[in-house]
Scaffold this active site. Structure first.
Site, short mmCIF file in Angstrom:
data_model
loop_
_atom_site.label_atom_id
_atom_site.label_comp_id
_atom_site.label_asym_id
_atom_site.label_seq_id
_atom_site.Cartn_x
_atom_site.Cartn_y
_atom_site.Cartn_z
N GLU A 101 -30.56 6.61 4.71
CA GLU A 101 -31.64 6.67 6.24
C GLU A 101 -31.50 8.05 6.36
O GLU A 101 -30.36 9.27 5.16
CB GLU A 101 -30.68 6.25 7.12
CG GLU A 101 -30.77 5.71 8.32
CD GLU A 101 -32.67 6.18 9.20
OE1 GLU A 101 -33.23 6.34 8.46
OE2 GLU A 101 -32.98 5.65 9.40
N ASP A 102 -32.22 8.63 6.59
CA ASP A 102 -32.19 10.60 7.56
C ASP A 102 -31.03 10.93 8.25
O ASP A 102 -30.01 11.38 7.98
CB ASP A 102 -33.73 10.84 7.52
CG ASP A 102 -34.00 10.41 8.64
OD1 ASP A 102 -33.15 9.69 8.88
OD2 ASP A 102 -34.62 10.73 9.10
N ASP A 105 -27.47 9.07 14.94
CA ASP A 105 -27.64 9.85 16.01
C ASP A 105 -26.67 9.32 16.61
O ASP A 105 -25.16 8.27 16.82
CB ASP A 105 -28.70 10.25 16.30
CG ASP A 105 -28.81 11.20 17.93
OD1 ASP A 105 -28.80 11.57 18.10
OD2 ASP A 105 -29.82 11.22 18.79
N PHE A 154 -31.17 18.81 17.63
CA PHE A 154 -32.86 17.93 16.69
C PHE A 154 -33.06 19.40 15.29
O PHE A 154 -33.36 20.17 15.91
CB PHE A 154 -33.75 18.35 17.94
CG PHE A 154 -34.71 17.20 17.42
CD1 PHE A 154 -34.75 15.95 17.43
CD2 PHE A 154 -35.96 17.82 16.47
CE1 PHE A 154 -35.73 14.99 17.22
CE2 PHE A 154 -37.38 16.99 16.52
CZ PHE A 154 -36.98 14.86 16.27
N ARG A 167 -42.65 17.83 8.25
CA ARG A 167 -41.61 16.52 6.97
C ARG A 167 -41.58 17.19 5.30
O ARG A 167 -40.29 16.74 4.89
CB ARG A 167 -42.14 15.22 6.87
CG ARG A 167 -42.07 14.54 8.05
CD ARG A 167 -42.58 13.09 7.38
NE ARG A 167 -42.73 12.09 8.49
CZ ARG A 167 -41.87 11.17 9.58
NH1 ARG A 167 -40.38 11.62 9.00
NH2 ARG A 167 -42.47 10.47 10.39
#
Ligand code: 5GP
Length: 185
Positions: A101-102, A105, A154, A167
């Protein structure tokens, strides 16, 4: 790249730093899974660059499969409601699964996913995330492999988007505040 660069307030992790970390994670994973066959589950779309780089750095027999999920809305904050848009092509029953997963959070997305995937009886399941914002966690979730812990900002780039853009940046950065203000999200 130049017009996108104008939107970036700062670079948090540059390309060389990310690539060195990917090699380091791959070496640890290769050691931990020595003698086993591994299935990477790449969570689309954010993890696609990370998973591709990790895959090519792994000197193991390894398969890759993809899952696309969506939290409703495309704003900056996750809603915690997760929908499977594309499921895996193959069964993971009896397989050694590493979810790639990136970013984690609040942890809501991953904990939902892990619950779903573990009900399919893999032989083992671990999680590898490139980025971790531990201070934002609302569920008890500790990824097995973490690239970088980052502050509560963010971020975009290296697979991560804002409204589907950025991206393709090779680094992780923070956008200028006026970009969010302009789109009203
Ligand atoms: P969680 O469910 O852990 O709160 O959120 C995980 C998902 O929210 C990530 O897979 C990612 O899609 C999105 N997300 C969380 N933080 C960021 C961020 O800083 N930048 C971007 N682009 N997406 C983020």
């Amino acid at each position: 790249m130049a017009p996108m660069m104008d939107d970036v307030a700062k670079v948090l992790l540059d390309e060389a730093t990310i690539q060195a970390k990917v090699r380091e994670l791959a070496a640890r994973i290769a050691e931990d899974y020595a003698g086993k066959e591994l299935t990477l589950v790449c969570i689309l779309k954010g993890a696609v660059l990370f998973a591709a780089d990790l895959l090519r750095a792994l000197p193991l027999p390894v398969e890759i499969d993809f899952m696309a999920i969506s939290s409703y809305g495309r704003g900056v904050r996750t809603s915690g409601v997760v929908r499977i848009l594309k499921d895996l092509d193959h069964s993971i029953e009896g397989k050694h699964v590493l979810v790639v997963e990136d970013i984690v959070d609040s942890g809501l997305t991953l904990s939902y996913l892990l619950e779903t995937l573990s009900s399919r009886q893999p032989a083992s399941m671990k999680v590898c995330v490139l980025l971790d914002k531990p201070e934002r966690r609302v569920v008890d979730l500790t990824p097995d492999y973490v690239g970088f812990e980052i502050p509560d900002e963010f971020v975009i780039g290296y697979g991560l988007d804002y409204a589907e853009k950025y991206r393709n940046l090779p680094f992780i950065g923070v956008l200028k505040p006026e970009i969010y203000a302009a789109t009203g999200e």
